[in-house]
Write a protein that holds these residues in place. Sequence first.
Motif, short mmCIF file in Angstrom:
data_model
loop_
_atom_site.label_atom_id
_atom_site.label_comp_id
_atom_site.label_asym_id
_atom_site.label_seq_id
_atom_site.Cartn_x
_atom_site.Cartn_y
_atom_site.Cartn_z
N PRO A 24 0.80 -1.23 0.00
CA PRO A 24 0.00 0.00 0.00
C PRO A 24 0.84 1.28 0.00
CG PRO A 24 -0.35 -1.27 2.02
CD PRO A 24 0.48 -2.11 1.11
N GLY A 25 2.07 1.18 0.44
CA GLY A 25 2.96 2.34 0.41
C GLY A 25 3.12 2.89 -1.00
N GLU A 26 3.11 2.01 -1.99
CA GLU A 26 3.20 2.44 -3.39
C GLU A 26 2.00 3.31 -3.77
OE1 GLU A 26 5.58 2.11 -5.79
OE2 GLU A 26 6.85 1.25 -4.24
N MET A 27 0.83 2.91 -3.27
CA MET A 27 -0.38 3.67 -3.58
C MET A 27 -0.41 5.01 -2.83
SD MET A 27 -3.01 0.53 -3.67
CE MET A 27 -2.18 -1.02 -3.86
N ILE A 28 0.15 5.00 -1.65
CA ILE A 28 0.25 6.25 -0.89
C ILE A 28 1.19 7.21 -1.63
CG2 ILE A 28 0.97 7.33 1.28
CD1 ILE A 28 0.22 4.59 2.64
N LYS A 29 2.28 6.68 -2.17
CA LYS A 29 3.20 7.51 -2.97
C LYS A 29 2.46 8.15 -4.14
CE LYS A 29 7.48 4.88 -2.58
NZ LYS A 29 8.48 4.17 -3.39
N ASP A 30 1.64 7.34 -4.83
CA ASP A 30 0.87 7.86 -5.96
C ASP A 30 -0.06 8.98 -5.51
OD1 ASP A 30 2.09 6.03 -7.63
OD2 ASP A 30 0.38 4.62 -7.63
N GLN A 39 6.93 13.75 0.22
CA GLN A 39 6.84 12.82 1.35
C GLN A 39 7.16 13.54 2.66
OE1 GLN A 39 9.30 9.40 0.54
NE2 GLN A 39 8.38 9.07 -1.47
N LYS A 40 8.15 14.39 2.61
CA LYS A 40 8.55 15.12 3.82
C LYS A 40 7.44 16.05 4.30
CE LYS A 40 13.52 14.87 3.43
NZ LYS A 40 14.80 15.54 3.40
N ASN A 54 8.91 7.03 5.26
CA ASN A 54 9.55 6.62 4.02
C ASN A 54 9.68 5.10 3.94
OD1 ASN A 54 12.43 6.08 2.52
ND2 ASN A 54 11.20 7.67 1.52
N GLU A 55 9.94 4.46 5.06
CA GLU A 55 10.02 2.99 5.08
C GLU A 55 8.66 2.37 4.78
OE1 GLU A 55 11.82 1.98 8.83
OE2 GLU A 55 13.82 2.49 8.11
N ILE A 56 7.59 2.98 5.23
CA ILE A 56 6.25 2.51 4.90
C ILE A 56 6.02 2.67 3.40
CG2 ILE A 56 3.77 2.98 5.16
CD1 ILE A 56 4.43 3.75 8.12
N LEU A 57 6.34 3.83 2.88
CA LEU A 57 6.13 4.10 1.46
C LEU A 57 6.94 3.15 0.56
CD1 LEU A 57 6.14 8.01 1.47
CD2 LEU A 57 4.19 6.46 1.55
N ASN A 58 8.07 2.69 1.07
CA ASN A 58 8.93 1.79 0.29
C ASN A 58 8.70 0.32 0.63
OD1 ASN A 58 10.33 3.66 -1.39
ND2 ASN A 58 11.35 4.40 0.44
N LYS A 60 8.88 -1.32 3.43
CA LYS A 60 9.73 -1.94 4.44
C LYS A 60 9.02 -2.08 5.78
CE LYS A 60 13.91 -0.36 2.21
NZ LYS A 60 15.06 0.53 2.27
N ARG A 61 7.93 -1.35 5.94
CA ARG A 61 7.09 -1.41 7.14
C ARG A 61 5.63 -1.46 6.70
NH1 ARG A 61 8.97 1.16 12.30
NH2 ARG A 61 11.19 1.58 12.07
N PRO A 62 4.78 -2.05 7.55
CA PRO A 62 3.35 -2.10 7.19
C PRO A 62 2.66 -0.77 7.49
CG PRO A 62 3.70 -3.14 9.31
CD PRO A 62 5.07 -2.79 8.78
N VAL A 63 1.53 -0.57 6.84
CA VAL A 63 0.66 0.56 7.18
C VAL A 63 -0.14 0.12 8.41
CG1 VAL A 63 -1.25 2.03 6.44
CG2 VAL A 63 0.48 1.31 4.78
N THR A 64 0.20 0.70 9.53
CA THR A 64 -0.48 0.34 10.78
C THR A 64 -1.79 1.13 10.90
OG1 THR A 64 0.61 2.11 12.01
CG2 THR A 64 1.74 -0.04 11.94
N THR A 65 -2.59 0.75 11.88
CA THR A 65 -3.83 1.47 12.14
C THR A 65 -3.54 2.93 12.43
OG1 THR A 65 -4.84 -0.55 12.99
CG2 THR A 65 -5.90 1.53 13.59
N GLU A 66 -2.49 3.18 13.21
CA GLU A 66 -2.11 4.56 13.54
C GLU A 66 -1.84 5.37 12.28
OE1 GLU A 66 1.46 7.04 15.82
OE2 GLU A 66 1.60 4.86 15.66
#
Length: 114
Positions: A24-30, A39-40, A54-58, A60-66
């Motif tokens: 989903p980070g890819e979709m957030i980037k879009d 992103q910043k 940035n790790e979420i967008l790439n 490397k980390r999941p999109v958490t509820t937070e």
Amino acid sequence: MVKIHNIEEYKMANNMSSSLLIHPGEMIKDEIIARGMTQKELAKQMGVSYTVFNEILNGKRPVTTEYALLLEAALGTDAKIWIGLQADYNMQKFKQDKSFMKRLENIRKIAAIL
């Protein structure tokens, strides 16, 4: 493998999954690009660490509820979308893990006997 009318179970539409995993980070980037943001800027607006974001967008980390709720507040997108996309990604990832799928198959065989 179960066959129904000579169709292998994994080839049935309901059991097919994409071989292409899209975090989903890819979709957030879009979404960020479509809004003309960086992103910043979005990380700052959400009050989160740019590095973690940035790790979420790439992927490397999941999109958490937070983070889903923070994205909802910052972008006006429903948090459930991001959580759902992350759940779908996780499911696909595990379904591509042959060792895990073998484990599930063994559990299902035991459950069927009981």
